[in-house]
Write a protein that holds these residues in place. Structure first.
Motif, mmCIF file in Angstrom:
data_model
loop_
_atom_site.group_PDB
_atom_site.id
_atom_site.type_symbol
_atom_site.label_atom_id
_atom_site.label_comp_id
_atom_site.label_asym_id
_atom_site.label_seq_id
_atom_site.Cartn_x
_atom_site.Cartn_y
_atom_site.Cartn_z
ATOM 1 N N GLY A 1 39.355 45.834 22.441
ATOM 2 C CA GLY A 1 40.545 45.659 23.251
ATOM 3 C C GLY A 1 41.013 46.952 23.883
ATOM 4 N N VAL A 2 40.896 48.064 23.125
ATOM 5 C CA VAL A 2 41.313 49.366 23.658
ATOM 6 C C VAL A 2 40.387 49.770 24.804
ATOM 7 C CG1 VAL A 2 41.636 51.812 23.141
ATOM 8 C CG2 VAL A 2 42.326 50.085 21.472
ATOM 9 N N ILE A 3 39.085 49.632 24.589
ATOM 10 C CA ILE A 3 38.126 50.001 25.638
ATOM 11 C C ILE A 3 38.356 49.166 26.890
ATOM 12 C CG2 ILE A 3 35.683 50.081 26.262
ATOM 13 C CD1 ILE A 3 36.423 52.191 24.275
ATOM 14 N N GLU A 4 38.563 47.870 26.722
ATOM 15 C CA GLU A 4 38.789 47.004 27.871
ATOM 16 C C GLU A 4 40.074 47.395 28.608
ATOM 17 O OE1 GLU A 4 38.704 43.035 26.424
ATOM 18 O OE2 GLU A 4 36.546 43.043 26.014
ATOM 19 N N ALA A 5 41.128 47.740 27.837
ATOM 20 C CA ALA A 5 42.389 48.124 28.475
ATOM 21 C C ALA A 5 42.232 49.426 29.255
ATOM 22 C CB ALA A 5 43.483 48.269 27.418
ATOM 23 N N VAL A 6 41.497 50.395 28.681
ATOM 24 C CA VAL A 6 41.293 51.680 29.359
ATOM 25 C C VAL A 6 40.494 51.480 30.641
ATOM 26 C CG1 VAL A 6 40.098 53.908 29.191
ATOM 27 C CG2 VAL A 6 41.536 53.106 27.304
ATOM 28 N N THR A 7 39.395 50.742 30.565
ATOM 29 C CA THR A 7 38.567 50.560 31.762
ATOM 30 C C THR A 7 39.291 49.718 32.812
ATOM 31 O OG1 THR A 7 37.431 48.691 30.686
ATOM 32 C CG2 THR A 7 36.407 50.861 30.511
ATOM 33 N N HIS A 8 40.091 48.766 32.365
ATOM 34 C CA HIS A 8 40.873 47.970 33.322
ATOM 35 C C HIS A 8 41.869 48.858 34.063
ATOM 36 C CE1 HIS A 8 42.879 44.446 34.987
ATOM 37 N NE2 HIS A 8 44.035 44.940 34.574
ATOM 38 N N GLU A 9 42.528 49.764 33.326
ATOM 39 C CA GLU A 9 43.503 50.641 33.968
ATOM 40 C C GLU A 9 42.810 51.638 34.892
ATOM 41 O OE1 GLU A 9 47.137 52.183 35.081
ATOM 42 O OE2 GLU A 9 46.606 50.291 34.077
ATOM 43 N N LEU A 10 41.641 52.137 34.497
ATOM 44 C CA LEU A 10 40.893 53.017 35.394
ATOM 45 C C LEU A 10 40.572 52.310 36.704
ATOM 46 C CD1 LEU A 10 38.418 54.744 32.899
ATOM 47 C CD2 LEU A 10 40.272 55.856 34.160
ATOM 48 N N THR A 11 40.135 51.056 36.593
ATOM 49 C CA THR A 11 39.833 50.286 37.795
ATOM 50 C C THR A 11 41.078 50.117 38.664
ATOM 51 O OG1 THR A 11 38.080 49.089 36.636
ATOM 52 C CG2 THR A 11 38.929 48.093 38.655
ATOM 53 N N ASN A 12 42.219 49.828 38.005
ATOM 54 C CA ASN A 12 43.470 49.679 38.754
ATOM 55 C C ASN A 12 43.838 50.956 39.504
ATOM 56 O OD1 ASN A 12 43.857 47.034 37.990
ATOM 57 N ND2 ASN A 12 45.266 47.522 36.324
ATOM 58 N N ARG A 13 43.422 52.112 38.955
ATOM 59 C CA ARG A 13 43.768 53.386 39.575
ATOM 60 C C ARG A 13 42.665 53.896 40.514
ATOM 61 N NH1 ARG A 13 47.352 56.956 35.307
ATOM 62 N NH2 ARG A 13 48.342 55.217 34.206
ATOM 63 N N GLY A 14 41.748 53.011 40.854
ATOM 64 C CA GLY A 14 40.744 53.354 41.864
ATOM 65 C C GLY A 14 39.488 54.004 41.346
ATOM 66 N N VAL A 15 39.309 54.031 40.016
ATOM 67 C CA VAL A 15 38.087 54.618 39.438
ATOM 68 C C VAL A 15 37.132 53.475 39.114
ATOM 69 C CG1 VAL A 15 37.113 56.045 37.608
ATOM 70 C CG2 VAL A 15 39.423 56.508 38.467
ATOM 71 N N LYS A 16 35.984 53.456 39.753
ATOM 72 C CA LYS A 16 35.032 52.378 39.550
ATOM 73 C C LYS A 16 34.019 52.731 38.476
ATOM 74 C CE LYS A 16 35.267 50.510 44.241
ATOM 75 N NZ LYS A 16 34.486 50.136 45.437
ATOM 76 N N ARG A 17 33.452 51.700 37.883
ATOM 77 C CA ARG A 17 32.350 51.920 36.946
ATOM 78 C C ARG A 17 31.146 52.452 37.716
ATOM 79 N NH1 ARG A 17 30.602 47.684 32.196
ATOM 80 N NH2 ARG A 17 29.052 49.012 31.184
#
Length: 318
Positions: free
Chosen positions: A81-97
């Motif tokens: 859940g923590v990893i998913e929340a971090v990557t989701h927020e990164l995506t929201n801030r314009g950082v792509k995988r």
């Protein structure tokens, strides 16, 4: 202003299981903007060679380790859940995988002789199921052959790479927890011979005939809910049911299973004690390993059919 796509992320720890620490790596193709990228994310200042404890994106208290001019690791608690929340927020801030950011996979996998081989190596690095391996290894040859027949079932490939969610659902006290334990192969659930033992959801990873699944034992659901605790447990079960890729509907000779709108397999439990007189796909006794194995194969086939495993057409790996 930060130029688009100069910073992207990768998940460096296993993504299909929890651990003590999860690592999300930030990298950039432009060293001159990396400090600004970190500042934009609230992760500055961190100098090259420095390790700092700080709030990570207002999600978790973790560590930022700066390795060089364009690489830093975010070390957070390793729950999924923590990893998913971090990557989701990164995506929201314009950082792509990284694999979505335009970065060539050939840069990540320099040993690859082609783009397809690079895609295969990337998929192998994250594939959860043993059955995915031979299929992925065959992809370069299949992609080099005639592609006029199209590609294989992408949904089946998705289940091989990312564990599907399988929910065990049924009335109270019909052996759902015992079934989960039998499928997992270890004591993952509390088992007792009285109703209402499982008030919360118990979940575990299981490999069923070579397919890794997220397997959950939902609280028992009855036609009547006598108190608020049972009603709350039933609401949890209904929520999980809506998210399931496959529901294993359980009942015994005294309590038939519930109905569902989700793809399902119907199982009569405790077949060693009595026979169920309602229609079912499988009859299982937890004392009979062969029947449990047959059910495991049926679950795998419902999610990844034999036809998909034997399909010699190439997979779409993009």
């Amino acid at each position: 202003m930060i130029r688009k796509n100069t910073c992207h992320y990768t998940i460096e720890t296993p993504i299909h299981a929890s651990g003590a620490i999860g690592i999300v790596r930030l990298t950039s193709t432009d060293a001159s903007t990396f400090d600004a990228s970190l500042a934009h994310l609230g992760l500055a200042p961190v100098r090259v060679g420095q390790v700092r404890r700080m709030s990570i994106l207002d999600i978790d208290d973790g560590i930022v380790a700066r390795w060089d001019d364009c690489c830093a690791d975010l070390m957070v608690h390793g729950g999924r859940g923590v990893i998913e929340a971090v990557t989701h927020e990164l995506t929201n801030r314009g950082v792509k995988r990284a694999c979505d950011s335009g970065e060539s996979l050939r840069n990540r996998w320099p040993e690859a002789a082609s783009d397809i081989e690079a895609q295969v190596l990337e998929a192998l690095a994250h594939a959860a199921s043993p059955r995915a391996v031979p299929i992925l290894l065959a992809q370069p040859t299949r992609h080099a052959a005639d592609l006029s027949r199209g590609v294989a079932d992408a949904n089946a490939l998705g289940h091989l790479l990312t564990p599907p969610f399988v929910l065990i659902l049924g009335p109270p006290n019909v052996g759902k927890s015992s079934l989960l334990n039998a499928l997992v192969g270890q004591e993952a659930s509390i088992v007792a011979d009285r109703p209402g033992t499982t008030r919360d959801t118990v979940a575990a990873m299981a490999v069923l005939d070579g397919l890794t699944v997220r397997l959950a034992d939902a609280p028992g659901m009855a036609a009547e809910e006598p108190d608020e605790i049972v009603a709350a447990a039933a609401e949890i079960a209904r929520t999980l049911e809506g998210a399931a890729d496959l529901v294993v509907l359980c009942g015994d000779s005294q309590s038939p299973p519930l109905s569902t709108d989700r793809p399902s397999i119907t199982v009569a439990t405790r077949s060693d004690l009595d026979s169920a007189d309602w229609p079912h796909d499988h009859a299982v006794s937890m004392k009979d390993a062969a029947r449990v194995r047959t059910l495991a194969i049926a679950i795998r086939r419902a999610l990844v059919p034999d036809a998909a495993l034997n399909d010699e057409r190439p997979w779409s790996l993009t």
